[in-house]
Design an enzyme around this catalytic site. Structure first.
Site, PDB file in Angstrom:
ATOM      1  CB  SER A  19      -1.046   0.007   1.239  1.00  0.00           C
ATOM      2  OG  SER A  19      -1.780  -1.187   1.211  1.00  0.00           O
ATOM      3  CB  THR A  20       2.836   3.180   2.104  1.00  0.00           C
ATOM      4  OG1 THR A  20       3.500   2.172   3.079  1.00  0.00           O
ATOM      5  CG2 THR A  20       1.332   3.279   2.774  1.00  0.00           C
TER       6      THR A  20
END
Length: 182
Positions: A10-11
């Site tokens: 996600s990041t």
């Protein structure tokens, strides 16, 4: 049957390394592992799009966990159905789920039902929240940006729609719409 892998984090602070190692351990060659970084919930992701182009009927896509394929259930189900329609199986390593064979078809059906139920619950909660907000005086929609008082004053001063539109920086059709409402 060729094995492909798909990994997603996600990041940018998260690492794809462990996912890629797990995919390689299951038989996906490093050159056949596609990945994405980012929490975009849509299905238009660079790595995923490359995977979609490369896989063919009879191939197997390995994913470490269910939530790595899609950010939400609805997106995940769409992808599973898309791959299934093309004759491509998906295997989720951690959960031990696969879309291969008869049991795989059942998994797809069950997951589709879960996604539909989730969508219905979201709609219900959204509508309940909207009704409650309206009952408490919350107005929905875009706030009006045209100074209607000034527009009406200019019109009463015998200014034409074209000049009013230029003066207020709006379209002539907007002037006509407001005048029609009044």
């Amino acid at each position: 049957m060729r094995k492909f892998g798909y990994a997603r984090v996600s990041t940018s602070q998260q690492s794809l390394k462990l996912q890629k190692q797990a995919l390689e351990a299951e038989g996906a060659k490093p050159s056949r592992i596609f990945s994405d970084v980012g929490s975009r919930s849509n299905m238009d992701r660079e790595g995923l799009n490359l995977l979609r182009v490369k896989v063919e009927e009879g191939d197997l896509v390995l994913v470490t966990r269910l939530d790595r394929l899609g950010s939400d259930t609805a997106d995940m189900i769409k992808l599973i159905k898309e791959f299934d329609k093309a004759g491509i199986a998906i295997r989720f390593i951690k959960e031990g789920l696969s879309t291969e064979g008869t049991m795989g078809k059942m998994v797809v059906t069950i997951l589709s039902a879960v996604a539909d139920a989730e969508r219905e619950r979201i709609l219900e909660r959204t509508n309940e929240g909207r009704i409650d907000a309206m009952a408490n005086g919350v107005a929905f929609g875009r706030k009006r940006s045209v100074d209607r008082v000034k527009l009406l004053e200019l019109h009463k001063g015998k200014m034409g729609a074209t000049d009013i539109a230029k003066e207020l920086g709006i379209g002539r059709s907007t002037v006509y719409s407001i005048l029609k409402e009044e």
